[in-house]
Write a protein that holds these residues in place. Structure first.
Motif, PDB file in Angstrom:
ATOM      1  N   MET A 175      55.355  47.123 103.091  1.00 46.42           N
ATOM      2  CA  MET A 175      56.765  47.005 102.721  1.00 46.42           C
ATOM      3  C   MET A 175      57.500  48.259 103.179  1.00 46.42           C
ATOM      4  N   ASP A 176      58.439  48.071 104.076  1.00 45.71           N
ATOM      5  CA  ASP A 176      59.059  49.214 104.734  1.00 45.71           C
ATOM      6  C   ASP A 176      60.547  49.328 104.432  1.00 45.71           C
ATOM      7  N   LYS A 177      61.279  48.221 104.550  1.00 43.60           N
ATOM      8  CA  LYS A 177      62.741  48.272 104.495  1.00 43.60           C
ATOM      9  C   LYS A 177      63.272  47.275 103.461  1.00 43.60           C
ATOM     10  N   LEU A 178      64.090  47.783 102.542  1.00 44.03           N
ATOM     11  CA  LEU A 178      64.700  46.932 101.519  1.00 44.03           C
ATOM     12  C   LEU A 178      66.210  47.102 101.546  1.00 44.03           C
ATOM     13  N   VAL A 179      66.934  45.985 101.606  1.00 41.37           N
ATOM     14  CA  VAL A 179      68.393  45.974 101.538  1.00 41.37           C
ATOM     15  C   VAL A 179      68.802  45.529 100.140  1.00 41.37           C
ATOM     16  N   ILE A 180      69.569  46.367  99.458  1.00 44.57           N
ATOM     17  CA  ILE A 180      70.071  46.025  98.127  1.00 44.57           C
ATOM     18  C   ILE A 180      71.481  45.469  98.273  1.00 44.57           C
ATOM     19  N   ILE A 181      71.695  44.259  97.762  1.00 41.67           N
ATOM     20  CA  ILE A 181      73.001  43.605  97.847  1.00 41.67           C
ATOM     21  C   ILE A 181      73.460  43.252  96.427  1.00 41.67           C
ATOM     22  N   PRO A 182      74.415  43.997  95.867  1.00 43.26           N
ATOM     23  CA  PRO A 182      74.971  43.624  94.563  1.00 43.26           C
ATOM     24  C   PRO A 182      75.911  42.429  94.720  1.00 43.26           C
ATOM     25  N   THR A 183      75.897  41.519  93.767  1.00 42.43           N
ATOM     26  CA  THR A 183      76.765  40.347  93.869  1.00 42.43           C
ATOM     27  C   THR A 183      77.462  40.038  92.553  1.00 42.43           C
ATOM     28  N   TYR A 184      78.670  39.542  92.696  1.00 43.70           N
ATOM     29  CA  TYR A 184      79.400  38.923  91.597  1.00 43.70           C
ATOM     30  C   TYR A 184      80.338  37.899  92.226  1.00 43.70           C
ATOM     31  N   ASN A 185      80.068  36.636  92.003  1.00 41.65           N
ATOM     32  CA  ASN A 185      80.848  35.540  92.590  1.00 41.65           C
ATOM     33  C   ASN A 185      80.905  35.619  94.117  1.00 41.65           C
ATOM     34  N   GLU A 186      79.745  35.490  94.750  1.00 43.07           N
ATOM     35  CA  GLU A 186      79.656  35.535  96.207  1.00 43.07           C
ATOM     36  C   GLU A 186      79.035  34.263  96.770  1.00 43.07           C
ATOM     37  N   LYS A 187      79.285  33.119  96.145  1.00 43.73           N
ATOM     38  CA  LYS A 187      78.652  31.883  96.597  1.00 43.73           C
ATOM     39  C   LYS A 187      79.063  31.510  98.019  1.00 43.73           C
ATOM     40  N   GLU A 188      80.273  31.921  98.431  1.00 42.11           N
ATOM     41  CA  GLU A 188      80.730  31.576  99.782  1.00 42.11           C
ATOM     42  C   GLU A 188      79.979  32.349 100.864  1.00 42.11           C
ATOM     43  N   GLU A 240      65.171  41.677 113.709  1.00 46.31           N
ATOM     44  CA  GLU A 240      63.848  42.224 113.988  1.00 46.31           C
ATOM     45  C   GLU A 240      63.493  43.251 112.912  1.00 46.31           C
ATOM     46  N   GLY A 241      62.205  43.418 112.673  1.00 42.78           N
ATOM     47  CA  GLY A 241      61.785  44.465 111.757  1.00 42.78           C
ATOM     48  C   GLY A 241      61.501  44.011 110.348  1.00 42.78           C
ATOM     49  N   ARG A 242      61.703  42.729 110.063  1.00 48.15           N
ATOM     50  CA  ARG A 242      61.331  42.140 108.773  1.00 48.15           C
ATOM     51  C   ARG A 242      61.902  42.921 107.584  1.00 48.15           C
TER      52      ARG A 242
END
Length: 240
Positions: free
Chosen positions: A1-14, A27-29
């Motif tokens: 496990m190398d790379k993690l993207v954190i995405i906070p959400t609140y009402n982002e269904k679109e 690339e890069g998983r």
């Protein structure tokens, strides 16, 4: 496990399915942790459905109610460190940050930086679809922060960032005080005061096409007045 993207959400269904599929196509998983603050529009349900397709790469943490951008990232940082990720990213869900630029931020951290910032205000950086007054406020805020802190970062409020795990291990995450856009300033300031190398990577920031902006007067006020407070409580030994 190398790379993690954190995405906070609140009402982002679109946006959430499209942004996740784009990240997973790179690339890069990359792995993604979605931190959802109880979105009433069903954002979390969409993510859970996609976990059937991306079972190893996609993770979700559900929290009750809106608790602030900063607390979402702090939660994500701690989760990432516990799981052993080496490079941890912040990114918005609304395509204002181009997922393709994750590769450039990663390369900057892999080769020469401890913190890579997707910057609107270095040479080559751009903003699209923002009115002039919003650009003026944003750019002015960055100048204001630099004048007060002397921090050598031109886009202090940028929210598209890659941290090496060593940076997040060193920053006392439980002492980070701000939860809005001042959170972004504080994290960069703490990293800089600890001696870590910050590299700005030019990006094109595009205003969201779908969903509703989370900007508020309270967030702006926190950023303006919070800088003075931040400089007082982060001094030399107080940075730790």
């Amino acid at each position: 496990m190398d790379k993690l993207v954190i995405i906070p959400t609140y009402n982002e269904k679109e946006n959430i399915e499209n942004i996740l599929r784009k990240v997973f196509s790179l690339e890069g998983r990359f792995h993604v942790l979605v931190v959802d603050d109880g979105s009433p529009d069903g954002t979390a349900g969409i993510v859970k459905h996609l976990q059937q397709e991306f079972s190893e790469q996609l993770h979700i943490a559900e929290r009750s109610g809106k608790q602030g951008l900063g607390t979402a990232y702090i939660f994500g940082f701690k989760w990432a460190l516990q799981k052993g990720y080496r490079y941890i990213f912040e990114m918005d869900a609304d395509f204002s940050h181009n997922p393709d630029d994750l590769l450039r931020l990663y390369e900057a951290c892999r080769t020469r930086a401890d913190v890579a910032v997707g910057s609107r205000y270095v040479s080559g950086g751009k903003i699209r679809n923002w009115p002039f007054d919003r650009i003026f406020i944003s750019f002015g805020a960055s100048v204001y922060v630099r004048l007060i802190t002397w921090m050598p970062v031109k886009d202090c409020t940028a929210g598209f960032v890659c941290y090496k795990r060593e940076v997040l291990e060193k920053i006392p995450l439980d002492k980070v005080r701000f939860i809005g856009y001042a959170f972004q300033i504080e994290m960069k300031y703490r990293a800089w005061k600890l001696g870590f190398r910050i590299k700005e990577v030019p990006i094109t920031f595009v205003d969201r096409k779908e969903g509703v902006s989370k900007m508020s007067k309270g967030i702006v006020k926190e950023a303006i007045f919070g800088v003075w407070k931040m400089r007082r409580f982060i001094k030399g030994h107080d940075v730790l």
